[in-house]
Design an enzyme around this catalytic site. Structure first.
Site, mmCIF file in Angstrom:
data_model
loop_
_atom_site.group_PDB
_atom_site.id
_atom_site.type_symbol
_atom_site.label_atom_id
_atom_site.label_comp_id
_atom_site.label_asym_id
_atom_site.label_seq_id
_atom_site.Cartn_x
_atom_site.Cartn_y
_atom_site.Cartn_z
ATOM 1 N N ALA A 13 -34.038 33.220 -5.496
ATOM 2 C CA ALA A 13 -34.882 32.653 -4.440
ATOM 3 C C ALA A 13 -36.349 33.020 -4.661
ATOM 4 O O ALA A 13 -37.232 32.153 -4.637
ATOM 5 C CB ALA A 13 -34.406 33.149 -3.073
ATOM 6 N N ALA A 46 -23.534 37.116 -9.377
ATOM 7 C CA ALA A 46 -22.801 35.906 -8.991
ATOM 8 C C ALA A 46 -22.013 35.396 -10.184
ATOM 9 O O ALA A 46 -22.581 35.073 -11.216
ATOM 10 C CB ALA A 46 -23.780 34.844 -8.491
ATOM 11 N N GLN A 47 -20.704 35.319 -10.041
ATOM 12 C CA GLN A 47 -19.853 34.949 -11.183
ATOM 13 C C GLN A 47 -19.563 33.451 -11.234
ATOM 14 O O GLN A 47 -19.763 32.794 -12.242
ATOM 15 C CB GLN A 47 -18.511 35.702 -11.105
ATOM 16 C CG GLN A 47 -18.589 37.170 -11.442
ATOM 17 C CD GLN A 47 -17.205 37.806 -11.463
ATOM 18 O OE1 GLN A 47 -16.202 37.178 -11.123
ATOM 19 N NE2 GLN A 47 -17.135 39.053 -11.853
ATOM 20 N N GLY A 48 -19.081 32.921 -10.106
ATOM 21 C CA GLY A 48 -18.451 31.605 -10.095
ATOM 22 C C GLY A 48 -19.289 30.470 -10.624
ATOM 23 O O GLY A 48 -18.941 29.820 -11.611
ATOM 24 N N GLY A 49 -20.419 30.185 -9.976
ATOM 25 C CA GLY A 49 -21.253 29.089 -10.430
ATOM 26 C C GLY A 49 -22.155 28.558 -9.348
ATOM 27 O O GLY A 49 -22.375 29.197 -8.326
ATOM 28 N N GLU A 115 -13.553 25.412 -6.723
ATOM 29 C CA GLU A 115 -13.223 26.655 -6.022
ATOM 30 C C GLU A 115 -12.726 26.336 -4.617
ATOM 31 O O GLU A 115 -12.722 25.178 -4.184
ATOM 32 C CB GLU A 115 -14.444 27.582 -5.988
ATOM 33 C CG GLU A 115 -14.893 28.019 -7.377
ATOM 34 C CD GLU A 115 -16.079 28.964 -7.361
ATOM 35 O OE1 GLU A 115 -16.503 29.373 -6.263
ATOM 36 O OE2 GLU A 115 -16.598 29.285 -8.444
ATOM 37 N N ASP A 222 -32.641 45.292 3.680
ATOM 38 C CA ASP A 222 -34.013 45.706 4.003
ATOM 39 C C ASP A 222 -34.817 44.606 4.700
ATOM 40 O O ASP A 222 -35.522 44.856 5.672
ATOM 41 C CB ASP A 222 -34.747 46.139 2.728
ATOM 42 C CG ASP A 222 -34.036 47.261 1.990
ATOM 43 O OD1 ASP A 222 -33.394 48.087 2.661
ATOM 44 O OD2 ASP A 222 -34.117 47.314 0.751
ATOM 45 N N HIS A 243 -15.079 38.708 0.282
ATOM 46 C CA HIS A 243 -14.477 37.985 -0.836
ATOM 47 C C HIS A 243 -13.013 38.409 -0.936
ATOM 48 O O HIS A 243 -12.712 39.601 -0.925
ATOM 49 C CB HIS A 243 -15.211 38.289 -2.147
ATOM 50 C CG HIS A 243 -14.917 37.285 -3.210
ATOM 51 N ND1 HIS A 243 -13.689 37.217 -3.830
ATOM 52 C CD2 HIS A 243 -15.665 36.296 -3.748
ATOM 53 C CE1 HIS A 243 -13.699 36.234 -4.706
ATOM 54 N NE2 HIS A 243 -14.894 35.651 -4.677
ATOM 55 N N ARG A 290 -12.642 30.941 2.038
ATOM 56 C CA ARG A 290 -12.546 32.395 1.866
ATOM 57 C C ARG A 290 -12.123 33.134 3.132
ATOM 58 O O ARG A 290 -11.412 34.134 3.057
ATOM 59 C CB ARG A 290 -13.893 32.937 1.384
ATOM 60 C CG ARG A 290 -14.177 32.575 -0.055
ATOM 61 C CD ARG A 290 -15.536 33.037 -0.500
ATOM 62 N NE ARG A 290 -15.757 32.701 -1.904
ATOM 63 C CZ ARG A 290 -16.878 32.910 -2.543
ATOM 64 N NH1 ARG A 290 -17.908 33.457 -1.924
ATOM 65 N NH2 ARG A 290 -17.007 32.588 -3.808
ATOM 66 N N HIS A 351 -18.904 40.756 0.891
ATOM 67 C CA HIS A 351 -19.458 39.982 -0.216
ATOM 68 C C HIS A 351 -20.769 39.271 0.109
ATOM 69 O O HIS A 351 -21.682 39.252 -0.706
ATOM 70 C CB HIS A 351 -18.407 38.961 -0.658
ATOM 71 C CG HIS A 351 -18.798 38.137 -1.842
ATOM 72 N ND1 HIS A 351 -19.063 38.690 -3.080
ATOM 73 C CD2 HIS A 351 -18.980 36.795 -1.981
ATOM 74 C CE1 HIS A 351 -19.374 37.723 -3.936
ATOM 75 N NE2 HIS A 351 -19.355 36.566 -3.296
ATOM 76 N N ARG A 386 -19.508 30.621 4.473
ATOM 77 C CA ARG A 386 -20.136 29.967 3.322
ATOM 78 C C ARG A 386 -19.101 29.338 2.400
ATOM 79 O O ARG A 386 -18.122 29.979 2.028
ATOM 80 C CB ARG A 386 -20.960 30.990 2.536
ATOM 81 C CG ARG A 386 -21.552 30.430 1.238
ATOM 82 C CD ARG A 386 -22.448 31.439 0.574
ATOM 83 N NE ARG A 386 -21.748 32.561 -0.018
ATOM 84 C CZ ARG A 386 -21.266 32.581 -1.258
ATOM 85 N NH1 ARG A 386 -21.391 31.533 -2.032
ATOM 86 N NH2 ARG A 386 -20.677 33.661 -1.715
ATOM 87 N N LEU A 392 -26.311 30.037 -4.579
ATOM 88 C CA LEU A 392 -27.344 29.883 -5.597
ATOM 89 C C LEU A 392 -28.092 28.565 -5.396
ATOM 90 O O LEU A 392 -29.302 28.481 -5.598
ATOM 91 C CB LEU A 392 -26.737 29.937 -7.003
ATOM 92 C CG LEU A 392 -26.080 31.264 -7.408
ATOM 93 C CD1 LEU A 392 -25.373 31.129 -8.750
ATOM 94 C CD2 LEU A 392 -27.099 32.389 -7.459
#
Length: 535
Positions: A13, A46-49, A115, A222, A243, A290, A351, A386, A392
């Site tokens: 971001a 971030a793994q998935g995509g 997913e 923060d 997750h 999820r 997560h 989400r 992302l």
């Protein structure tokens, strides 16, 4: 220091915004602050995509919008959903132009994954380290722009507003303005002022408020805590996404994530009786959203008195698995799990925060000249839960939109007429070096236990009341320490995490229903009244 644009955080971001303003205004100074190293962000893990409508023959904006709305369980802002889904593919093409290398098929087409909660194959990925690849690309692009200055190992303490000039600022003050930040420079151990016309918060999530989380150690909420202290608006903090499938390794933090894409490719969840149990909870089975999968796993664990369930990959194509999930395969192998011979022990872990700093469709917060995007923000995209791989995408879309609105502001003649001398120095009068770090570390452990035991996947009124009582005590002890002790990242992160914990609990208490990621056994049904909880 004075700068033209100030960005807190170096994830997807913050870097999206920084690159765009740097290109548009080559004569202006852009300053990025990160509290550790540039690449140490939630993005990296971030793994998935990244989800986006790519295959127009089988997929459509309408399908992606509908999937997002269903996952959000009635609380998504439909305008935000449409913005992200429709503008997302353009932002993905942009990062591809920067050099992002998403996996392709032998035919040269992008290899699209699917997913939980998605009705079509629409997820672009780079093996099982998509976030790492996108972060690498943006850092490489950032380094080509000489007007971007990166300040590493700098910890932001607070936003500077009229409060620091001696004015009374409350939640009802309509013209709160952000002038910059106070920063603890960890190299010099001095507290400095950084003033800016425009500040963007891209400070990431708050998973470290829980004992078990997939988030890196920097994810201490923060940005949310600073905005709350500055009397800005915070929204829907009760919706913490767990997750479903973090690798179960007792005592290790953060937890290693077993991407949802593994289930998308055919892995099956099994309980300790070797039963495939998801069909009992949802017709979508292992590809349900999820919140449903995490609650199902939690229920199976409680029924069996087990600490984890199993993810069965044994029937999956070996070559395809190794190609798509090399990081997961190697990590499991290193701890003695051959995924083609053994099932993987998994359990839910904190997560993602679906709530956060309330923003509008241009990433503007309730504080003037302050934007927020990424996980620290609440844009209305996620609602009560989400949809996988939308985060992302959201970060890029709202990073771009903050830039577009910044352009408008500059054309309208925005200027910060304050000088550094107008802002008082950080007051350290009456403080001393901390005598016992154990006071901070023990309070941190207590906080994690409180949140994990009382404010986890399943909640009730008694647990929430008990959590608040204990958080109040931790807050009083920590504030007393804060006022008498020289600041340190450890103390400030504890203080921020306690604030985030309080916001999660208070929001959960206000929501008299079960919806999405918030499940309260005292209010098991959904309320007909759709509302966002704003603090």
């Amino acid at each position: 220091m004075q700068t033209d644009f100030l960005i807190i955080g170096s994830g997807i971001a913050g870097l999206t915004y920084a690159i765009k303003v740097a290109q548009k205004y080559p004569d202006k100074k852009i300053t990025i602050i990160t509290k550790t190293q540039t690449e140490e962000t939630n993005t990296k893990y971030a793994q998935g995509g990244v989800a986006g409508v790519w295959d127009k023959e089988h997929d459509s904006y309408e399908k992606h919008i509908e999937d997002t709305l269903i996952a959000g369980d009635g609380l998504c802002n439909k305008e935000s959903v449409e913005i992200v889904v429709k503008e997302g593919p353009t932002r993905i093409k942009e990062i591809i132009q920067y050099g992002a290398d998403f996996d392709k098929t032998e035919a040269g087409e992008y290899a699209l994954g699917r997913e939980g909660g998605h009705s079509e194959f629409r997820i672009l990925h780079y093996k099982d380290i998509t976030g790492w690849e996108m972060e690498r690309t943006l850092i490489q692009k950032m380094k080509t722009l000489p007007n971007i200055e990166l300040l590493k190992n700098c910890y932001v303490l607070d936003l500077i507003t009229q409060h620091h000039l001696g004015f009374l600022v409350t939640k009802s003050t309509h013209d709160i303005r952000c002038f910059g930040v106070y920063v603890l420079n960890l190299k010099t151990n001095k507290i400095e002022k950084i003033l800016s016309n425009i500040t963007l918060l891209a400070s990431g999530g708050c998973g470290q408020v829980y004992k078990t989380t997939t988030n890196p150690t920097i994810a201490t909420g923060d940005g949310v805590a600073m905005v709350y202290r500055a009397k800005g608006r915070i929204e829907n903090m009760e919706f913490i996404q767990f997750h479903p499938t973090a690798l179960f390794e007792p005592g290790l933090s953060p937890s290693f994530l077993i991407s949802e894409a593994v289930r998308g490719d055919g892995a099956i969840l099994r309980n300790n009786k070797n039963e495939a149990f998801m069909e009992k909870y949802d017709p979508r089975k292992d590809l349900a959203p999820r919140d449903i999968v995490a609650r199902a796993i939690d229920n199976e664990m409680k029924k069996d008195g087990a600490e984890h369930v199993w993810l069965d990959c044994r029937a999956m194509d070996e070559e395809k698995f190794k190609h798509h999930f090399p990081n997961i395969y190697e990590h499991c192998l290193n701890i003695g799990i051959d995924v083609f011979q053994n099932m993987i022990p998994v359990a839910p872990a904190a997560h993602y925060s679906c709530g956060g700093i309330k923003t509008d469709e241009w990433a503007r917060t309730s504080i003037l000249n302050l934007y927020a995007c990424g996980e620290c923000s609440s844009t209305g995209l996620h609602g009560a839960n989400r949809l996988a791989s939308n985060s992302l995408l959201e970060a890029m879309v709202f990073g771009h939109r903050a830039y577009v609105d910044t352009e408008r502001k500059i054309r309208a003649g925005i200027a910060n007429d304050l000088k550094e001398t107008d802002i008082p120095d950080w007051n350290t009068k009456g403080t001393s070096d901390p005598k016992e770090m154990i006071l901070i570390t023990q309070s941190r452990k207590e906080l994690e236990q409180i949140m994990s035991n009382y404010v986890g996947i399943v909640r009730n009124n008694i647990r929430l009341d008990r959590a608040l009582t204990r958080l109040d005590l931790l807050f009083e002890e920590t504030e007393k320490m804060y006022k008498s002790t020289k600041v340190s990242p450890q103390l400030c992160q504890l203080r921020n995490l306690i604030t985030v914990g309080y916001l999660i609990v208070k929001s959960a208490q206000f929501r008299k229903e079960s919806r999405g990621l918030h499940y309260n056994t005292d209010y098991p049904e959904k309320s007909p009244l759709l509302q966002n909880i704003i603090l």
